[in-house]
Design an enzyme around this catalytic site. Sequence first.
Site, PDB file in Angstrom:
ATOM      1  N   HIS A  33      -4.488   6.389  -5.836  1.00 17.47           N
ATOM      2  CA  HIS A  33      -5.638   6.993  -5.152  1.00 17.47           C
ATOM      3  C   HIS A  33      -6.225   8.168  -5.922  1.00 17.47           C
ATOM      4  O   HIS A  33      -5.572   8.739  -6.769  1.00 17.47           O
ATOM      5  CB  HIS A  33      -5.233   7.455  -3.756  1.00 17.47           C
ATOM      6  CG  HIS A  33      -5.262   6.328  -2.773  1.00 17.47           C
ATOM      7  ND1 HIS A  33      -6.331   6.080  -1.964  1.00 17.47           N
ATOM      8  CD2 HIS A  33      -4.370   5.353  -2.533  1.00 17.47           C
ATOM      9  CE1 HIS A  33      -6.081   5.009  -1.244  1.00 17.47           C
ATOM     10  NE2 HIS A  33      -4.904   4.541  -1.561  1.00 17.47           N
TER      11      HIS A  33
ATOM     12  N   HIS B  54     -10.700   5.964   7.410  1.00 16.47           N
ATOM     13  CA  HIS B  54      -9.253   5.849   7.660  1.00 16.47           C
ATOM     14  C   HIS B  54      -8.854   6.838   8.750  1.00 16.47           C
ATOM     15  O   HIS B  54      -8.136   6.490   9.689  1.00 16.47           O
ATOM     16  CB  HIS B  54      -8.460   6.155   6.385  1.00 16.47           C
ATOM     17  CG  HIS B  54      -8.164   4.959   5.540  1.00 16.47           C
ATOM     18  ND1 HIS B  54      -7.158   4.065   5.813  1.00 16.47           N
ATOM     19  CD2 HIS B  54      -8.750   4.503   4.406  1.00 16.47           C
ATOM     20  CE1 HIS B  54      -7.121   3.107   4.885  1.00 16.47           C
ATOM     21  NE2 HIS B  54      -8.088   3.350   4.014  1.00 16.47           N
TER      22      HIS B  54
ATOM     23  N   HIS C  33     -11.325  -2.518   3.235  1.00 18.24           N
ATOM     24  CA  HIS C  33     -11.282  -2.596   1.779  1.00 18.24           C
ATOM     25  C   HIS C  33     -12.135  -3.720   1.197  1.00 18.24           C
ATOM     26  O   HIS C  33     -12.599  -3.619   0.062  1.00 18.24           O
ATOM     27  CB  HIS C  33      -9.842  -2.611   1.264  1.00 18.24           C
ATOM     28  CG  HIS C  33      -9.359  -1.208   1.131  1.00 18.24           C
ATOM     29  ND1 HIS C  33      -9.713  -0.420   0.063  1.00 18.24           N
ATOM     30  CD2 HIS C  33      -8.672  -0.429   1.983  1.00 18.24           C
ATOM     31  CE1 HIS C  33      -9.233   0.793   0.254  1.00 18.24           C
ATOM     32  NE2 HIS C  33      -8.592   0.820   1.409  1.00 18.24           N
TER      33      HIS C  33
ATOM     34  N   HIS D 202     -14.726   6.035   2.692  1.00 16.15           N
ATOM     35  CA  HIS D 202     -13.388   5.446   2.698  1.00 16.15           C
ATOM     36  C   HIS D 202     -12.354   6.304   3.434  1.00 16.15           C
ATOM     37  O   HIS D 202     -11.791   5.896   4.437  1.00 16.15           O
ATOM     38  CB  HIS D 202     -12.921   5.137   1.261  1.00 16.15           C
ATOM     39  CG  HIS D 202     -11.479   4.778   1.214  1.00 16.15           C
ATOM     40  ND1 HIS D 202     -10.496   5.672   0.866  1.00 16.15           N
ATOM     41  CD2 HIS D 202     -10.841   3.632   1.559  1.00 16.15           C
ATOM     42  CE1 HIS D 202      -9.314   5.088   0.978  1.00 16.15           C
ATOM     43  NE2 HIS D 202      -9.504   3.845   1.390  1.00 16.15           N
TER      44      HIS D 202
ATOM     45  N   HIS E 207       0.825  -1.202   0.000  1.00 17.78           N
ATOM     46  CA  HIS E 207       0.000   0.000   0.000  1.00 17.78           C
ATOM     47  C   HIS E 207       0.857   1.248   0.000  1.00 17.78           C
ATOM     48  O   HIS E 207       0.569   2.230  -0.674  1.00 17.78           O
ATOM     49  CB  HIS E 207      -0.953  -0.016   1.199  1.00 17.78           C
ATOM     50  CG  HIS E 207      -2.085   0.924   1.041  1.00 17.78           C
ATOM     51  ND1 HIS E 207      -2.155   2.124   1.697  1.00 17.78           N
ATOM     52  CD2 HIS E 207      -3.192   0.864   0.255  1.00 17.78           C
ATOM     53  CE1 HIS E 207      -3.270   2.747   1.334  1.00 17.78           C
ATOM     54  NE2 HIS E 207      -3.913   2.007   0.463  1.00 17.78           N
TER      55      HIS E 207
ATOM     56  N   PHE F 297      -1.537   6.668   4.061  1.00 17.58           N
ATOM     57  CA  PHE F 297      -1.358   5.577   3.118  1.00 17.58           C
ATOM     58  C   PHE F 297      -0.154   4.681   3.458  1.00 17.58           C
ATOM     59  O   PHE F 297      -0.214   3.464   3.339  1.00 17.58           O
ATOM     60  CB  PHE F 297      -1.152   6.106   1.697  1.00 17.58           C
ATOM     61  CG  PHE F 297      -2.342   6.819   1.124  1.00 17.58           C
ATOM     62  CD1 PHE F 297      -3.630   6.418   1.427  1.00 17.58           C
ATOM     63  CD2 PHE F 297      -2.166   7.894   0.254  1.00 17.58           C
ATOM     64  CE1 PHE F 297      -4.730   7.075   0.882  1.00 17.58           C
ATOM     65  CE2 PHE F 297      -3.261   8.547  -0.298  1.00 17.58           C
ATOM     66  CZ  PHE F 297      -4.535   8.142   0.016  1.00 17.58           C
TER      67      PHE F 297
ATOM     68  N   HIS G 192      -7.082  -1.839  -5.267  1.00 19.93           N
ATOM     69  CA  HIS G 192      -7.328  -2.428  -3.945  1.00 19.93           C
ATOM     70  C   HIS G 192      -7.924  -3.827  -4.057  1.00 19.93           C
ATOM     71  O   HIS G 192      -7.665  -4.689  -3.224  1.00 19.93           O
ATOM     72  CB  HIS G 192      -8.218  -1.519  -3.099  1.00 19.93           C
ATOM     73  CG  HIS G 192      -7.522  -0.263  -2.659  1.00 19.93           C
ATOM     74  ND1 HIS G 192      -7.541   0.883  -3.397  1.00 19.93           N
ATOM     75  CD2 HIS G 192      -6.765  -0.002  -1.566  1.00 19.93           C
ATOM     76  CE1 HIS G 192      -6.833   1.808  -2.773  1.00 19.93           C
ATOM     77  NE2 HIS G 192      -6.350   1.306  -1.666  1.00 19.93           N
TER      78      HIS G 192
END
Length: 346
Positions: A112, A247, A277, A243, A92, A264, A121
């Site tokens: 992204h 996070h 995910h 999303h 990632h 990230f 993903h």
Amino acid sequence: KRGAKSVGPNMTSCHPSYGRKDLLVDCCPPGFQFPLPFVDFQFPDPQSPLRIHRPAHAVDVDYIAKYDKALSIMKSLPHHDPRSFSRQANLHCLFCTGAYDQQNSNAPLSIHRTWLFFPWHRMMIYFHERILGSLIGDETFALPYWAWDIPQGMVIPDMYTNNSSSFYHTMRDVSHLPPQTADLNYVWDTKLIPEDQIDINLAFMYNQMVSGARKTELFRGCTYKAGKEGYCNGPGTIELAPHNALHTWIGSSLNPGREDMGKFYSAAKDRIFYAHHANIDRLWEVWREAHKQQLDIKDPDWLDSFFYFYDENLRLVRVKVGDVVDTIKLGYSYEQVHRPWLNMRP
Ligand code: C2O
């Protein structure tokens, strides 16, 4: 027609990258050399049983024990083994902080906020799940999904908050542990009672999945093509929130970038990342079905964009976006749950 402006990494270009504005990180594989031999992706045997993903709040103790066993083996593998947890987490970091340049270009590659968000993903958790399964000799093993879009999943599922587990993850915001209800559009803490937060969340889901996502580009993010000119920055509805919002909501408020989940480079160190995910991946399917696959992207530049992942047999695999558009061909599906947000038209 082949994609002339497809995006893919130059695997000889790995370099340190910025995990935060003020933090240079090096996630590159050790002992790095390329060209490494690779194989092109092949679908799993269509005869093998489907892997069925179940909601994390509904799995039983036997399932958790099985997953824990697979994870403990994965965590015990040395860093030079690409199946190890540290290397899995670094994937990632590699593809989301610009550690690779693109093929034939010095433009950075970062998936992204673009139309590569969903397929990249999917690839990551596809290989991760198969590696976990192979470590315990279970070819039906499937990751759980964190069903934060339905009320039962709007607190962090118990399996991720058991502090007697050896995988208990401390880099989290303690004020968001159960029984706190998640804010799917989190920016800062509010003082809503759970019932109100749940209603707001469901209406928000309706907006992100239905009313705000009636065009392909709104849902899947902007058209990202090769080279400097091809760059774009336009996340789809679900990528932006829940999303990104979740996070941030999960990550520790004591860390400058709300690590681990908040950035990230560190997000995939927290095992809840994979369930988060899996749910994103499931919602991609829900959206496709809602539109009877009519809004699927047909652009060969998207379909031919590619990445490399190690599989459960330690083979480096080149996989294209076009390889991962059909979950049944990939050998998995999602157990359905009732989706109250579908009727939450404000
Ligand atoms: Cu690549 Cu949930 O982020």
